[in-house]
Scaffold this active site. Structure first.
Site, PDB file in Angstrom:
ATOM      1  N   GLU A 188      -6.963 -33.417 -13.415  1.00  0.00           N
ATOM      2  CA  GLU A 188      -6.584 -34.457 -14.378  1.00  0.00           C
ATOM      3  C   GLU A 188      -7.831 -35.172 -14.859  1.00  0.00           C
ATOM      4  O   GLU A 188      -8.813 -35.278 -14.116  1.00  0.00           O
ATOM      5  CB  GLU A 188      -5.656 -35.471 -13.712  1.00  0.00           C
ATOM      6  CG  GLU A 188      -4.375 -34.861 -13.189  1.00  0.00           C
ATOM      7  CD  GLU A 188      -3.442 -35.925 -12.640  1.00  0.00           C
ATOM      8  OE1 GLU A 188      -2.598 -36.404 -13.401  1.00  0.00           O
ATOM      9  OE2 GLU A 188      -3.580 -36.288 -11.458  1.00  0.00           O
ATOM     10  N   LYS A 221       9.271 -38.348  -5.326  1.00  0.00           N
ATOM     11  CA  LYS A 221       8.181 -38.390  -4.363  1.00  0.00           C
ATOM     12  C   LYS A 221       7.373 -39.666  -4.578  1.00  0.00           C
ATOM     13  O   LYS A 221       7.482 -40.225  -5.674  1.00  0.00           O
ATOM     14  CB  LYS A 221       7.294 -37.159  -4.511  1.00  0.00           C
ATOM     15  CG  LYS A 221       6.649 -37.069  -5.910  1.00  0.00           C
ATOM     16  CD  LYS A 221       5.460 -36.202  -5.925  1.00  0.00           C
ATOM     17  CE  LYS A 221       4.208 -36.949  -5.596  1.00  0.00           C
ATOM     18  NZ  LYS A 221       3.659 -37.744  -6.686  1.00  0.00           N
ATOM     19  N   LYS A 277      -8.495 -36.542  -9.733  1.00  0.00           N
ATOM     20  CA  LYS A 277      -8.479 -37.428 -10.907  1.00  0.00           C
ATOM     21  C   LYS A 277      -9.885 -37.470 -11.476  1.00  0.00           C
ATOM     22  O   LYS A 277     -10.858 -37.254 -10.759  1.00  0.00           O
ATOM     23  CB  LYS A 277      -8.093 -38.846 -10.494  1.00  0.00           C
ATOM     24  CG  LYS A 277      -6.759 -38.948  -9.762  1.00  0.00           C
ATOM     25  CD  LYS A 277      -5.637 -39.259 -10.703  1.00  0.00           C
ATOM     26  CE  LYS A 277      -4.323 -39.411  -9.987  1.00  0.00           C
ATOM     27  NZ  LYS A 277      -3.180 -38.943 -10.750  1.00  0.00           N
ATOM     28  N   HIS A 299       8.525 -32.495  -9.947  1.00  0.00           N
ATOM     29  CA  HIS A 299       8.650 -32.077 -11.346  1.00  0.00           C
ATOM     30  C   HIS A 299       7.844 -30.816 -11.658  1.00  0.00           C
ATOM     31  O   HIS A 299       8.095 -30.150 -12.647  1.00  0.00           O
ATOM     32  CB  HIS A 299       8.341 -33.223 -12.312  1.00  0.00           C
ATOM     33  CG  HIS A 299       6.889 -33.567 -12.456  1.00  0.00           C
ATOM     34  ND1 HIS A 299       6.218 -34.329 -11.537  1.00  0.00           N
ATOM     35  CD2 HIS A 299       5.979 -33.254 -13.405  1.00  0.00           C
ATOM     36  CE1 HIS A 299       4.960 -34.475 -11.935  1.00  0.00           C
ATOM     37  NE2 HIS A 299       4.784 -33.833 -13.062  1.00  0.00           N
ATOM     38  N   ARG A 340      15.072 -55.506 -12.271  1.00  0.00           N
ATOM     39  CA  ARG A 340      15.275 -56.927 -11.966  1.00  0.00           C
ATOM     40  C   ARG A 340      15.244 -57.798 -13.212  1.00  0.00           C
ATOM     41  O   ARG A 340      15.816 -58.876 -13.227  1.00  0.00           O
ATOM     42  CB  ARG A 340      14.183 -57.400 -10.993  1.00  0.00           C
ATOM     43  CG  ARG A 340      14.540 -57.012  -9.563  1.00  0.00           C
ATOM     44  CD  ARG A 340      13.469 -57.421  -8.616  1.00  0.00           C
ATOM     45  NE  ARG A 340      12.229 -56.713  -8.929  1.00  0.00           N
ATOM     46  CZ  ARG A 340      11.205 -56.577  -8.107  1.00  0.00           C
ATOM     47  NH1 ARG A 340      11.258 -57.106  -6.921  1.00  0.00           N
ATOM     48  NH2 ARG A 340      10.126 -55.910  -8.448  1.00  0.00           N
ATOM     49  N   ASP A 368      -0.453 -37.483  -2.646  1.00  0.00           N
ATOM     50  CA  ASP A 368       0.125 -37.629  -3.986  1.00  0.00           C
ATOM     51  C   ASP A 368       0.368 -36.279  -4.656  1.00  0.00           C
ATOM     52  O   ASP A 368       1.342 -36.119  -5.389  1.00  0.00           O
ATOM     53  CB  ASP A 368      -0.828 -38.487  -4.835  1.00  0.00           C
ATOM     54  CG  ASP A 368      -0.280 -38.783  -6.229  1.00  0.00           C
ATOM     55  OD1 ASP A 368       0.892 -39.192  -6.320  1.00  0.00           O
ATOM     56  OD2 ASP A 368      -1.024 -38.613  -7.215  1.00  0.00           O
ATOM     57  N   LYS A 373       8.373 -27.039 -14.423  1.00  0.00           N
ATOM     58  CA  LYS A 373       7.455 -26.642 -15.499  1.00  0.00           C
ATOM     59  C   LYS A 373       7.732 -25.192 -15.901  1.00  0.00           C
ATOM     60  O   LYS A 373       8.020 -24.341 -15.061  1.00  0.00           O
ATOM     61  CB  LYS A 373       5.998 -26.836 -15.075  1.00  0.00           C
ATOM     62  CG  LYS A 373       5.653 -28.327 -14.982  1.00  0.00           C
ATOM     63  CD  LYS A 373       4.185 -28.568 -14.785  1.00  0.00           C
ATOM     64  CE  LYS A 373       3.907 -30.025 -14.484  1.00  0.00           C
ATOM     65  NZ  LYS A 373       3.404 -30.800 -15.600  1.00  0.00           N
ATOM     66  N   HIS A 427       3.285 -31.057  -5.061  1.00  0.00           N
ATOM     67  CA  HIS A 427       3.105 -30.150  -6.199  1.00  0.00           C
ATOM     68  C   HIS A 427       2.333 -28.873  -5.836  1.00  0.00           C
ATOM     69  O   HIS A 427       2.766 -27.768  -6.124  1.00  0.00           O
ATOM     70  CB  HIS A 427       2.369 -30.844  -7.346  1.00  0.00           C
ATOM     71  CG  HIS A 427       3.017 -32.114  -7.813  1.00  0.00           C
ATOM     72  ND1 HIS A 427       4.373 -32.298  -7.833  1.00  0.00           N
ATOM     73  CD2 HIS A 427       2.491 -33.272  -8.291  1.00  0.00           C
ATOM     74  CE1 HIS A 427       4.655 -33.509  -8.300  1.00  0.00           C
ATOM     75  NE2 HIS A 427       3.525 -34.115  -8.580  1.00  0.00           N
TER      76      HIS A 427
HETATM   77  C1  BG6 Z   1       2.565 -37.236 -10.170  1.00  0.00           C
HETATM   78  C2  BG6 Z   1       1.433 -37.920  -9.464  1.00  0.00           C
HETATM   79  O1  BG6 Z   1       3.489 -36.720  -9.253  1.00  0.00           O
HETATM   80  O2  BG6 Z   1       2.059 -36.176 -10.959  1.00  0.00           O
HETATM   81  C3  BG6 Z   1       0.411 -38.425 -10.451  1.00  0.00           C
HETATM   82  O3  BG6 Z   1       1.942 -39.007  -8.700  1.00  0.00           O
HETATM   83  C4  BG6 Z   1      -0.035 -37.324 -11.376  1.00  0.00           C
HETATM   84  O4  BG6 Z   1      -0.723 -38.992  -9.778  1.00  0.00           O
HETATM   85  C5  BG6 Z   1       1.168 -36.595 -11.971  1.00  0.00           C
HETATM   86  O5  BG6 Z   1      -0.833 -37.888 -12.397  1.00  0.00           O
HETATM   87  C6  BG6 Z   1       0.720 -35.358 -12.738  1.00  0.00           C
HETATM   88  O6  BG6 Z   1       1.819 -34.822 -13.428  1.00  0.00           O
HETATM   89  P1  BG6 Z   1       1.584 -33.914 -14.714  1.00  0.00           P
HETATM   90  O7  BG6 Z   1       2.933 -33.382 -15.043  1.00  0.00           O
HETATM   91  O8  BG6 Z   1       1.022 -34.814 -15.769  1.00  0.00           O
HETATM   92  O9  BG6 Z   1       0.605 -32.865 -14.293  1.00  0.00           O
END
Ligand code: BG6
Length: 492
Positions: A218, A150, A341, A180, A51, A237, A184, A242
């Protein structure tokens, strides 16, 4: 040894959410790397959409700053960045208003046969208006693909509604639902290890495998994504996508080929074989947690609720689950999953824990015989370790030790660890959906997740507290230890 690069066709990639975190931190650096390696043909275009009232020059400066931040420590000539920025353009528009769309459409006047990709790096709330506009403007025909990030919905019903709406503009073969984690390196290597070696597959079953662990830990907190995260939590999430995708790659039957549907059919069967966790057994098989104030590598950090002031006491920032794939290959083998987290360490890994030997011929002074483990590490340093028992060298009696055959990919091949988005973006341009989720997979994953969410919602309990910088609530340790097993810790 250098990676082999096969250039892709000339393309136009339009990134909705072009000034957002995902675009600047992940997508544009990934494209830059592919460009610098010679994979992106000259004449391709990358068009950021948002935007903000920016022109091409302003946007290129934002992209330049983002590239410089993300390329720290990598030697890249400024000339490479300048050449890449020549591909980059910007158009301002608000997905929910009329202005700006004709400008976007003018970019494609002439209806060339180039590959055209629309990447929706936005909240799911604008997926539908964007897709409808693109269709109304006649931009969805030809070699056109749409990429959806996602979270796709927040449960089965909302996911199906989004998919139906996107499906009115794009056919399933044009729709790339990105996870994603599937891009990997180690996940790819799981395919190579399992199906490129005769060694593992005969052992890849309940007779020889005691259990599997999948950890995605994380150290970061929720940070700037508080509003999204409060409605999502770790189960939606991370686990719905994942972790379940990783579980599928471990547990699926050998596909007949790497054809997209051959692989996705096998993953779907795994999702459908997951034993339900619902109100009857959620206490036994699931643990949810939320971090309180504690410490990270860089010092003290606030708890989830204080971090943004927008948190919700019910939100799970940590989940541990004991899952089971109820089929002939895996019946009785627990798959322990955990993610969170603000944990003690940033580490993502898959641990295949083999069964103990049936009988020991060694005297007890030789030491305990620990079962073999195959550990596939996704991050921080991607690689594979196979833990084996060997004799401790030298005289002094036969003493046994468990040591790893250790292969770090970056070290072994002397190549840069590429980001998952690099591979996945090139797959989109090539039109190869093998590493993307099909509609039925996304829905099957929600079908398993929904009853867990329902059980949590119906319960009066709040997520269990854990201190930031630890491995989560003690209930997550109990989840595995009451089965006589422990979470894997690297023994190096
Ligand atoms: C994302 C999540 O899909 O993946 C995030 O929404 C997360 O919360 C992230 O931090 C982690 O990705 P990676 O590649 O850093 O492990």
């Amino acid at each position: 040894m250098s990676a082999q690069v096969q250039p892709v066709e000339v393309f136009d990639l339009v990134i909705f959410g072009g000034t957002g975190d995902l675009a600047l931190r992940k997508l544009l650096p990934a494209l830059f790397h592919r460009f610098a390696d010679g994979q992106i043909a000259p004449g391709s275009r990358v068009i950021g959409i948002a935007r903000d009232a920016l022109d091409d020059g302003d946007y290129r400066e934002r992209v330049r700053a983002a590239l410089e931040r993300s390329l720290t420590g990598e030697a890249h000539a400024a000339a490479d960045i300048n050449r890449f920025l020549e591909l980059v353009a910007y158009r301002a528009l608000d997905a929910t208003r009329d202005a700006g769309w004709s400008d976007l459409s003018a970019l494609f006047a002439g209806g060339s046969e180039r590959v055209r990709v629309f990447y929706l790096a936005t909240g799911a709330d604008v997926f539908i208006p964007i897709c409808e506009r693109l269709r109304a403007l006649g931009l969805t025909q030809g070699k056109v693909r749409v990429v959806i990030e996602k979270p796709i919905g927040s449960d089965l019903r909302t996911a199906a509604a989004i998919t139906d709406a996107v499906g009115r503009s794009f056919a399933e073969r044009q729709t790339f639902r990105i996870d994603h984690y599937l891009g990997k390196e180690t996940v790819q290597n799981l395919l190579a290890l399992r199906f490129g070696n005769a060694l593992f597959e005969p052992l890849w079953r309940a007779e020889h495998i005691d259990h599997v662990q999948i950890t995605v830990a994380e150290t970061i907190g929720v940070e700037r994504r508080a509003a999204y995260y409060a409605g999502a939590g770790a189960l939606r999430d991370m686990v719905q996508n994942h972790l379940l995708q990783l579980l599928c790659m471990v547990a699926m039957e050998p596909p007949a080929s790497l054809e997209p549907d051959a692989v996705r059919d096998e993953k779907l069967k795994v999702l459908r074989a997951l034993r339900p966790i619902d109100a009857h057994n959620a206490d036994q098989f699931s643990v949810r947690g939320q971090y309180r104030a504690g410490a990270s590598e860089n010092g003290p950090v606030p708890g989830y609720l204080e971090e943004s002031g927008r948190g919700d006491a019910h939100t799970d920032t940590f989940v541990a689950l004991k899952a089971e794939v109820a089929n002939w290959r895996w019946a009785g083998v627990p798959f322990y999953l955990r993610t969170g987290k603000r944990l003690a360490q940033r580490v993502s890994e898959i641990v295949i824990a083999f069964r103990a030997i049936p009988h020991s011929i060694f005297a007890s002074v030789a030491g305990p015989i620990a079962p073999n483990k195959l550990v596939l590490r996704l991050q921080p340093d991607e690689g594979v370790k196979l833990w084996l028992m060997i004799k401790y060298p030298g005289p002094g009696g036969l003493r046994l030790r468990r040591v790893p055959l250790d292969m770090s990919f970056a070290q072994a091949f002397g190549v840069r660890n590429s980001d998952a988005y690099e591979r996945l973006l090139m797959d989109v341009v090539r039109g190869n959906p093998t590493l993307f989720m099909r509609r039925d997979e996304v829905e099957a994953a929600w079908q398993w997740i929904d009853p867990i969410l329902a059980a949590w919602t119906a319960s009066d309990d709040l997520p269990k507290a854990y201190t930031a910088g630890t491995w989560g609530p003690s209930a997550a340790v109990a989840l595995i230890e009451r089965d006589g097993r422990t979470w894997h810790e690297d023994e190096d």
